[in-house]
Design a protein around this motif. Structure first.
Motif, mmCIF file in Angstrom:
data_model
loop_
_atom_site.group_PDB
_atom_site.id
_atom_site.type_symbol
_atom_site.label_atom_id
_atom_site.label_comp_id
_atom_site.label_asym_id
_atom_site.label_seq_id
_atom_site.Cartn_x
_atom_site.Cartn_y
_atom_site.Cartn_z
ATOM 1 N N MET A 99 0.834 -1.195 0.000
ATOM 2 C CA MET A 99 0.000 0.000 0.000
ATOM 3 C C MET A 99 0.871 1.248 0.000
ATOM 4 O O MET A 99 2.103 1.160 0.127
ATOM 5 N N GLY A 100 0.235 2.410 -0.143
ATOM 6 C CA GLY A 100 0.942 3.677 -0.166
ATOM 7 C C GLY A 100 1.376 4.144 1.201
ATOM 8 O O GLY A 100 1.008 3.565 2.238
ATOM 9 N N THR A 125 8.121 -0.892 -2.828
ATOM 10 C CA THR A 125 7.822 -1.322 -4.196
ATOM 11 C C THR A 125 8.291 -0.243 -5.174
ATOM 12 O O THR A 125 9.190 -0.444 -5.975
ATOM 13 N N GLY A 126 7.687 0.956 -5.087
ATOM 14 C CA GLY A 126 8.088 2.058 -5.957
ATOM 15 C C GLY A 126 8.049 3.368 -5.198
ATOM 16 O O GLY A 126 7.338 3.503 -4.197
ATOM 17 N N TYR A 127 8.812 4.352 -5.690
ATOM 18 C CA TYR A 127 8.859 5.634 -4.989
ATOM 19 C C TYR A 127 9.193 6.756 -5.963
ATOM 20 O O TYR A 127 9.639 6.524 -7.092
ATOM 21 N N ASN A 128 8.966 7.990 -5.511
ATOM 22 C CA ASN A 128 9.393 9.186 -6.226
ATOM 23 C C ASN A 128 9.961 10.143 -5.192
ATOM 24 O O ASN A 128 9.246 10.564 -4.279
ATOM 25 N N GLY A 131 8.109 13.466 -4.892
ATOM 26 C CA GLY A 131 6.706 13.441 -4.486
ATOM 27 C C GLY A 131 5.748 13.648 -5.640
ATOM 28 O O GLY A 131 4.568 13.954 -5.429
ATOM 29 N N SER A 132 6.226 13.473 -6.869
ATOM 30 C CA SER A 132 5.419 13.769 -8.053
ATOM 31 C C SER A 132 4.365 12.724 -8.382
ATOM 32 O O SER A 132 3.720 12.804 -9.436
ATOM 33 N N LEU A 133 4.149 11.755 -7.495
ATOM 34 C CA LEU A 133 3.093 10.765 -7.722
ATOM 35 C C LEU A 133 1.744 11.284 -7.259
ATOM 36 O O LEU A 133 0.709 10.695 -7.570
ATOM 37 N N ASN A 134 1.746 12.383 -6.519
ATOM 38 C CA ASN A 134 0.518 13.025 -6.062
ATOM 39 C C ASN A 134 0.396 14.376 -6.751
ATOM 40 O O ASN A 134 1.325 15.185 -6.702
ATOM 41 N N THR A 232 7.469 10.369 -1.845
ATOM 42 C CA THR A 232 6.293 9.525 -1.657
ATOM 43 C C THR A 232 6.635 8.119 -2.119
ATOM 44 O O THR A 232 7.477 7.930 -3.012
ATOM 45 N N LEU A 233 6.001 7.121 -1.522
ATOM 46 C CA LEU A 233 6.378 5.736 -1.790
ATOM 47 C C LEU A 233 5.212 4.791 -1.570
ATOM 48 O O LEU A 233 4.209 5.141 -0.943
#
Length: 470
Positions: A99-100, A125-128, A131-134, A232-233
């Motif tokens: 989960m996030g 699992t994955g990250y930025n 924080g550009s995933l939001n 964010t991850l």
């Protein structure tokens, strides 16, 4: 809390209960391992959708079971979001989940008081890192150029999510408060429909919803969460009691996750098409996030900046009442990963560059594609692979010279390097730049306007005009 007590908790939540990681005898033992995942959360595919499809975990358990004289059964449970997955973990119905970051912290806090349900974060699992995933998107024809233009208007988000946390911090960074907008608590899909129907002024959400709206021409990017500067991850959590009882299963799972990560990074286009086939999310959108130089870096190791970001997120969740207390030093446990990586773990965890880099030779500008700040990519219709370009200008030249359609074209934002769709960018023509670098893409209009203010002679172009200018 014993499992019997967890049943009582689930009864209140209206959920059923069943023991996981259980062994039953009938000539031979069977260990049931239940994996909770979110199929449409494409940041977690290496511990969920893609891992399940490849069967890597089952294969490792089969070999393990043969050696130990035990049978393993893997049960996959798909969840729409983190909270219901957490509820099932507390009741012992899920052994390992992904989960996030915000749901992850809630998971750790809510499960901590109960010995049988207490969870720990064991892998990423994955990250930025930016924080550009939001991101915040508005209707395509909205007049809004900055967050200030949303003052007094309705913004759809999921309360307590990373998208909500990003919005609150973004408002603060821009001299506003949460009270300056009217927040509407909605699931991402509901909020997306509300934005399309212009029932809300903006949508603040997590991957993949913002860029999914952009790709479908249902929204325009107003604010990139990377501007907040908080990583964010998404990550893997497990019930501590399960992990301690079945360390060999945990190792097999993390080995399978690492194998799946290597596959995704080595075959990003094939992986995107497979995840699209399973989830229904367009492969062009998945590839924006999960492709080379994508918005997501896939790497299981737990990196210090990511743990620091979790510490930054906790106060927001405490203010909401979602987290009471959480000892991150106890919650974050990389010991199982260290067994998988061995002596190479510390070096791997220290690496902060995306392991999936865009490279090659530009066929039009005839130069190497080796700078992630300018490297671009195009996916032509009917093509089995993508083509690379050294700069966004070179990409436009390549598209203009191509006889055929384009599925998607990807360019890095001029200021931040954030990967965006070329046809959704605000383009600026700067004649003072070199011939192969004079067309500059910006993710948001406000940044393009700032560039114009400092560069005399530069002017804004729409995508069609930018293609013509190439």
């Amino acid at each position: 809390m014993k499992i019997s007590s967890a049943v009582a908790v689930l009864a209140v939540l209206g959920l059923g209960a069943a023991a996981c990681g259980s062994e039953t005898g009938s000539g031979s033992s069977t260990v049931v391992v239940t994996i909770g995942y979110q199929s449409k959360t494409i940041n977690t595919v290496t511990a969920g959708t893609l891992l399940r499809d490849r069967g890597t975990f089952e294969a490792k358990l089969k070999a393990l079971g043969k050696a130990k004289g035990i049978q393993y059964k893997v049960v996959w449970t798909d969840f729409p979001s983190g909270p219901p997955l957490t509820a099932q973990m507390i009741g012992g119905k899920v052994d390992i989940g992904s989960m996030g970051d915000y749901p992850l912290l809630v998971n750790g806090s809510k499960s901590a008081p109960y010995p049988d349900a207490a969870s720990e974060m064991v892998a990423v699992t994955g990250y930025n890192l930016r924080g550009s995933l939001n991101q915040v998107v508005v209707p395509t024809d909205s007049s809004a150029k900055t967050l200030a233009d949303l003052r007094g208007k309705v913004v759809s988000t999921s309360i307590g999510s990373a998208g909500h946390g990003m919005l609150v911090k973004a408002l603060d960074e821009n001299g506003m408060s949460p009270d300056d907008v009217k927040t509407l608590n909605q699931d991402p899909s509901v909020g997306a429909s509300a934005l399309e129907g212009k029932q809300v002024a903006a949508l603040s959400q997590f991957v993949p919803w913002p860029q999914l709206m952009v790709f479908r021409k249902q929204g325009r990017l107003l604010y990139d969460g990377g501007s907040n500067g908080v990583a964010t991850l998404h990550a893997v959590v497990t019930r501590s009691s399960f992990a301690k009882d079945h360390p060999d299963v945990m190792r097999a799972f993390l080995e399978a996750q690492r194998d799946t990560t290597d596959y995704l990074n080595g075959h990003p286009l094939a992986a995107a098409e497979k995840v699209s086939e399973i989830t229904g999310i367009e492969p062009e959108v998945i590839y924006l996030y999960n492709g080379p130089n994508g918005l997501v870096s896939f790497d299981p190791t737990i990196k210090k900046p990511l743990v620091d970001a979790l510490a930054t997120d906790v106060p927001f969740l405490k203010d909401l009442g979602s987290v009471k207390s959480l000892d991150l030093k106890k919650f974050v446990n990389d010991s199982y990963l260290r067994q998988v990586y061995g002596s190479s773990y510390d070096a791997a965890a220290a690496k902060l560059t995306n392991p999936n880099r865009l490279s090659g030779q530009d066929p039009v500008c005839h130069t190497a594609v080796d700078d992630p700040r300018t490297a671009s990519e195009v996916w032509f219709k009917g093509a089995a692979s993508t083509d690379v370009a050294a700069t966004p200008t070179c990409l436009l030249k390549q598209i203009a010279a191509h006889d055929g359609g384009v599925r998607a074209a990807y360019v890095p934002d001029t200021e931040t390097g954030t990967r965006i769709f070329a046809d959704s960018a605000t383009w600026v023509l700067d004649p003072a730049k070199s011939a192969n670098s004079r067309l500059l893409p910006f993710a948001v209009t406000d940044d393009a306007d700032s560039y114009l203010a400092g560069h005399k002679g530069a002017r804004v172009l729409d995508y069609a005009a930018a293609l013509a200018a190439a």
